[in-house]
Scaffold this motif. Structure first.
Motif, short mmCIF file in Angstrom:
data_model
loop_
_atom_site.label_atom_id
_atom_site.label_comp_id
_atom_site.label_asym_id
_atom_site.label_seq_id
_atom_site.Cartn_x
_atom_site.Cartn_y
_atom_site.Cartn_z
N ASP A 1 3.39 -6.09 -3.19
CA ASP A 1 4.28 -5.40 -2.27
C ASP A 1 4.76 -4.10 -2.90
OD1 ASP A 1 5.71 -4.97 0.05
OD2 ASP A 1 6.89 -6.81 -0.09
N MET A 2 5.55 -3.32 -2.16
CA MET A 2 6.05 -2.05 -2.66
C MET A 2 7.11 -2.29 -3.76
SD MET A 2 4.22 -0.04 -0.97
CE MET A 2 4.87 1.57 -1.26
N ASP B 1 9.95 -0.12 -6.66
CA ASP B 1 10.73 1.09 -6.89
C ASP B 1 10.50 1.68 -8.28
OD1 ASP B 1 12.44 0.95 -4.38
OD2 ASP B 1 12.84 -1.01 -5.28
N SER C 1 1.08 3.13 -9.99
CA SER C 1 1.75 3.97 -9.00
C SER C 1 1.31 3.67 -7.57
CB SER C 1 1.56 5.45 -9.33
OG SER C 1 0.20 5.81 -9.31
N ASN D 1 1.61 0.96 -5.97
CA ASN D 1 2.61 0.12 -5.30
C ASN D 1 3.98 0.79 -5.17
OD1 ASN D 1 0.75 -1.89 -5.05
ND2 ASN D 1 1.76 -3.35 -6.39
N LEU D 2 4.11 2.01 -5.68
CA LEU D 2 5.41 2.67 -5.60
C LEU D 2 5.75 3.02 -4.16
CD1 LEU D 2 5.34 5.07 -8.67
CD2 LEU D 2 6.77 3.05 -8.37
N ASP D 3 7.01 2.92 -3.84
CA ASP D 3 7.52 3.26 -2.53
C ASP D 3 7.10 4.68 -2.16
OD1 ASP D 3 9.97 4.58 -0.97
OD2 ASP D 3 9.90 2.43 -0.50
N ASP D 4 6.94 4.96 -0.87
CA ASP D 4 6.51 6.28 -0.41
C ASP D 4 7.46 7.40 -0.84
OD1 ASP D 4 4.25 5.27 0.74
OD2 ASP D 4 5.06 5.21 2.78
#
Length: 133
Positions: free
Chosen positions: A45-46, A48, A72, A74-77
Motif C-alpha cells: 500500500d502507499m 509516507d 519510492s 509506494n510513496l504517496d503522490d
C-alpha cells in the motif's frame, strides 16, 4: 542520539534491508513518532516514508539506485521522505556518502542532508518529488 527522523503521527513508514545490525532504538523512536509499526519491504500500500538500511555488502546483491526506485514506488503522490541509513565512516560495511547521493540522483530523488542518527549509523535524507496528476 535518540532523536526521531521527523515523521508525524499516523504516517506509514516502510523498511528495506532490515537485519540484526540495525539500530532498534532508532526504529522504536520512529514507531513512537508515527504511532504505528514500521512495515516490511513487501508492503503493497502507499507509504509516507522509507528507511533503507544499506551496507557495503548489500551492493553485491543489488544496485542502490534500483532499491531507491522500488522504495519510492509506494510513496504517496504528494511525495515523501526516504532515509538511507549507512554504517558511519570507519565502521565495518560503511558506504561513501557520495555513492548514496549518486544513486539518489539516478533514482530521481533529491539528496538533502546527511546526519548521525545512531551510535553506528548515519542517514542521508532524500526527498521524492510530488507526482503530477
Amino acid at each position: 542520539m535518540g532523536e526521531g527522523l521527523g515523521f508525524a503521527p499516523g504516517q506509514v513508514v516502510q523498511e528495506f534491508y532490515f537485519d540484526e545490525d540495525v539500530d532498534n532504538t532508532l526504529r522504536a523512536t520512529v514507531e513512537k513518532e508515527t504511532g504505528g509499526t514500521i512495515v516490511a519491504w513487501d508492503y503493497e500500500d502507499m507509504v509516507d516514508g522509507v528507511l533503507i538500511w544499506w551496507r557495503e555488502e548489500d551492493a553485491f546483491e543489488e544496485d542502490l539506485a534500483d532499491v531507491l526506485m522500488d522504495a519510492s514506488a509506494n510513496l504517496d503522490d504528494a511525495g515523501g521522505i526516504v532515509y538511507v541509513m549507512t554504517p558511519k565512516p570507519g565502521r565495518k560495511s560503511s558506504v561513501p556518502i557520495d555513492q548514496v547521493a549518486e544513486a539518489a540522483k539516478t533514482a530521481g530523488l533529491k539528496a538533502t542532508t546527511a546526519t548521525s542518527v545512531a551510535p553506528d549509523w548515519a542517514a542521508m535524507r532524500l526527498v521524492a518529488r510530488p507526482r503530477k496528476r
